[in-house]
Design a protein around this motif. Structure first.
Motif, PDB file in Angstrom:
ATOM      1  N   LYS A 160       0.809  -1.224   0.000  1.00 46.99           N
ATOM      2  CA  LYS A 160       0.000   0.000   0.000  1.00 46.99           C
ATOM      3  C   LYS A 160       0.843   1.274   0.000  1.00 46.99           C
ATOM      4  N   HIS A 161       1.950   1.263   0.738  1.00 48.99           N
ATOM      5  CA  HIS A 161       2.708   2.503   0.949  1.00 48.99           C
ATOM      6  C   HIS A 161       3.987   2.609   0.119  1.00 48.99           C
ATOM      7  N   SER A 162       4.237   1.624  -0.744  1.00 48.88           N
ATOM      8  CA  SER A 162       5.438   1.686  -1.576  1.00 48.88           C
ATOM      9  C   SER A 162       5.223   0.902  -2.857  1.00 48.88           C
ATOM     10  N   THR A 163       6.125   1.083  -3.782  1.00 46.17           N
ATOM     11  CA  THR A 163       6.160   0.242  -4.978  1.00 46.17           C
ATOM     12  C   THR A 163       7.128  -0.884  -4.671  1.00 46.17           C
ATOM     13  N   VAL A 164       6.637  -2.126  -4.726  1.00 48.56           N
ATOM     14  CA  VAL A 164       7.401  -3.277  -4.262  1.00 48.56           C
ATOM     15  C   VAL A 164       7.995  -4.042  -5.440  1.00 48.56           C
ATOM     16  N   LEU A 165       9.312  -4.219  -5.385  1.00 37.79           N
ATOM     17  CA  LEU A 165      10.032  -5.010  -6.376  1.00 37.79           C
ATOM     18  C   LEU A 165      10.516  -6.291  -5.704  1.00 37.79           C
ATOM     19  N   TYR A 166      10.135  -7.414  -6.279  1.00 36.71           N
ATOM     20  CA  TYR A 166      10.583  -8.721  -5.781  1.00 36.71           C
ATOM     21  C   TYR A 166      11.791  -9.145  -6.592  1.00 36.71           C
ATOM     22  N   LEU A 167      12.939  -9.250  -5.944  1.00 41.16           N
ATOM     23  CA  LEU A 167      14.158  -9.743  -6.588  1.00 41.16           C
ATOM     24  C   LEU A 167      14.144 -11.262  -6.438  1.00 41.16           C
ATOM     25  N   ARG A 168      13.736 -11.949  -7.504  1.00 41.50           N
ATOM     26  CA  ARG A 168      13.549 -13.397  -7.437  1.00 41.50           C
ATOM     27  C   ARG A 168      14.811 -14.142  -7.842  1.00 41.50           C
ATOM     28  N   SER A 169      15.259 -15.009  -6.952  1.00 41.41           N
ATOM     29  CA  SER A 169      16.426 -15.867  -7.183  1.00 41.41           C
ATOM     30  C   SER A 169      16.024 -17.291  -6.852  1.00 41.41           C
ATOM     31  N   THR A 170      16.567 -18.249  -7.575  1.00 39.03           N
ATOM     32  CA  THR A 170      16.292 -19.650  -7.263  1.00 39.03           C
ATOM     33  C   THR A 170      17.098 -20.065  -6.034  1.00 39.03           C
ATOM     34  N   PRO A 171      16.662 -21.105  -5.337  1.00 37.09           N
ATOM     35  CA  PRO A 171      17.423 -21.585  -4.180  1.00 37.09           C
ATOM     36  C   PRO A 171      18.863 -21.949  -4.550  1.00 37.09           C
ATOM     37  N   GLU A 172      19.059 -22.507  -5.747  1.00 37.23           N
ATOM     38  CA  GLU A 172      20.412 -22.895  -6.180  1.00 37.23           C
ATOM     39  C   GLU A 172      21.303 -21.669  -6.372  1.00 37.23           C
ATOM     40  N   GLU A 173      20.760 -20.601  -6.977  1.00 39.06           N
ATOM     41  CA  GLU A 173      21.528 -19.354  -7.131  1.00 39.06           C
ATOM     42  C   GLU A 173      21.885 -18.782  -5.757  1.00 39.06           C
ATOM     43  N   LEU A 174      20.918 -18.791  -4.868  1.00 35.03           N
ATOM     44  CA  LEU A 174      21.143 -18.260  -3.525  1.00 35.03           C
ATOM     45  C   LEU A 174      22.199 -19.065  -2.784  1.00 35.03           C
ATOM     46  N   PHE A 175      22.160 -20.374  -2.919  1.00 38.50           N
ATOM     47  CA  PHE A 175      23.146 -21.219  -2.256  1.00 38.50           C
ATOM     48  C   PHE A 175      24.549 -20.890  -2.741  1.00 38.50           C
ATOM     49  N   ARG A 176      24.711 -20.687  -4.045  1.00 39.59           N
ATOM     50  CA  ARG A 176      26.035 -20.312  -4.581  1.00 39.59           C
ATOM     51  C   ARG A 176      26.529 -19.015  -3.955  1.00 39.59           C
ATOM     52  N   ARG A 177      25.629 -18.061  -3.751  1.00 41.49           N
ATOM     53  CA  ARG A 177      26.019 -16.769  -3.182  1.00 41.49           C
ATOM     54  C   ARG A 177      26.260 -16.840  -1.681  1.00 41.49           C
ATOM     55  N   LEU A 178      25.529 -17.710  -0.985  1.00 40.06           N
ATOM     56  CA  LEU A 178      25.511 -17.685   0.483  1.00 40.06           C
ATOM     57  C   LEU A 178      26.222 -18.829   1.165  1.00 40.06           C
ATOM     58  N   ARG A 179      26.804 -19.747   0.418  1.00 39.74           N
ATOM     59  CA  ARG A 179      27.308 -20.977   1.049  1.00 39.74           C
ATOM     60  C   ARG A 179      28.366 -20.741   2.125  1.00 39.74           C
ATOM     61  N   HIS A 180      29.032 -19.581   2.110  1.00 37.19           N
ATOM     62  CA  HIS A 180      30.052 -19.304   3.133  1.00 37.19           C
ATOM     63  C   HIS A 180      29.593 -18.251   4.147  1.00 37.19           C
ATOM     64  N   ASP A 181      28.331 -17.829   4.052  1.00 38.53           N
ATOM     65  CA  ASP A 181      27.796 -16.781   4.918  1.00 38.53           C
ATOM     66  C   ASP A 181      27.442 -17.375   6.284  1.00 38.53           C
ATOM     67  N   THR A 182      27.953 -16.777   7.342  1.00 37.87           N
ATOM     68  CA  THR A 182      27.660 -17.271   8.694  1.00 37.87           C
ATOM     69  C   THR A 182      26.774 -16.302   9.474  1.00 37.87           C
ATOM     70  N   GLN A 183      26.294 -15.238   8.825  1.00 37.46           N
ATOM     71  CA  GLN A 183      25.535 -14.209   9.537  1.00 37.46           C
ATOM     72  C   GLN A 183      24.028 -14.351   9.406  1.00 37.46           C
ATOM     73  N   ARG A 184      23.551 -15.296   8.610  1.00 41.84           N
ATOM     74  CA  ARG A 184      22.106 -15.440   8.407  1.00 41.84           C
ATOM     75  C   ARG A 184      21.596 -16.594   9.268  1.00 41.84           C
ATOM     76  N   PRO A 185      20.858 -16.251  10.333  1.00 43.08           N
ATOM     77  CA  PRO A 185      20.472 -17.268  11.318  1.00 43.08           C
ATOM     78  C   PRO A 185      19.730 -18.467  10.730  1.00 43.08           C
ATOM     79  N   LEU A 186      18.829 -18.244   9.795  1.00 42.42           N
ATOM     80  CA  LEU A 186      18.027 -19.352   9.274  1.00 42.42           C
ATOM     81  C   LEU A 186      18.825 -20.319   8.410  1.00 42.42           C
ATOM     82  N   LEU A 187      20.048 -19.920   8.011  1.00 39.67           N
ATOM     83  CA  LEU A 187      20.849 -20.784   7.145  1.00 39.67           C
ATOM     84  C   LEU A 187      21.951 -21.522   7.894  1.00 39.67           C
ATOM     85  N   GLN A 188      21.984 -21.376   9.202  1.00 39.71           N
ATOM     86  CA  GLN A 188      23.003 -22.068  10.005  1.00 39.71           C
ATOM     87  C   GLN A 188      22.472 -23.454  10.377  1.00 39.71           C
ATOM     88  N   VAL A 189      22.299 -24.279   9.351  1.00 40.55           N
ATOM     89  CA  VAL A 189      21.731 -25.621   9.508  1.00 40.55           C
ATOM     90  C   VAL A 189      22.614 -26.626   8.773  1.00 40.55           C
TER      91      VAL A 189
END
Length: 187
Positions: free
Chosen positions: A93-122
């Motif tokens: 309602k209050h903004s124009t929303v842009l969804y930056l869509r990435s596949t899980p595989e693309e995201l994994f390539r970018r984030l596989r060494h990231d330790t700062q995202r709590p939901l991915l520390q699995v």
């Protein structure tokens, strides 16, 4: 004019948002940074100690406050901001929303060494990304005015795609920001 960026963790919301804001000549706001400022600590440590629901309560409050500001800006939200219906409604309602869509595989390539995202520390972060994507993709799509595929474009290319989409939709005056797809930056 407020532009909000939504998408999975690692989809480029902060990076693209910062560049968009620069090109549009408006401030950049990152909801996660605002949350950390309010908490006085990193999201990860608060999340680990208090859990997801108290974090989501604070996130909702911060997003509502940001969207009440009487100015133009580009907002990058946290990946889970769309989990709550009131957040989706406020953003849409209050903004124009842009969804930056990435596949899980693309995201994994970018984030596989990231330790700062709590939901991915699995044990299996790719599987977790697939689960998050299955849950969140429909929510992102419902909230968004526009969907941008993040697949292979550079940050510069994504920013230009976003700006061109906003220009074509009549949301952004082309005279204000000339899209530079394929153009070299002049010094």
């Amino acid at each position: 004019m407020i532009i909000s960026l939504i998408g999975m963790p690692g989809s480029g919301k902060s990076t693209v948002g910062r560049q968009m804001a620069r090109q549009m000549g408006v401030p950049f706001v990152d909801s996660d940074s605002e949350i950390e400022s309010r908490l006085g600590e990193p999201i990860r440590s608060y999340f680990d100690r208090e859990g997801e629901q108290p974090f989501r309560d604070i996130e909702s409050s911060v997003i509502a406050e940001i969207l009440q500001r009487d100015s133009e800006f580009v907002l990058a939200t946290g990946g889970g901001a769309v989990l709550r219906e009131p957040n989706r409604q406020l953003l849409h309602k209050h903004s124009t929303v842009l969804y930056l869509r990435s596949t899980p595989e693309e995201l994994f390539r970018r984030l596989r060494h990231d330790t700062q995202r709590p939901l991915l520390q699995v044990q299996d972060p790719l599987q977790k990304l697939r689960e998050l994507y299955a849950l969140r993709n429909p929510l992102y799509r419902r909230c968004a005015h526009f969907v941008l595929e993040t697949g292979r474009p550079s940050v510069h290319g994504l920013v230009n795609m976003a700006l061109m989409q906003l220009e074509l939709a009549g949301i952004l005056d082309p005279a204000r920001v000339a899209a530079t797809v394929g153009a070299e930056k002049s010094a």
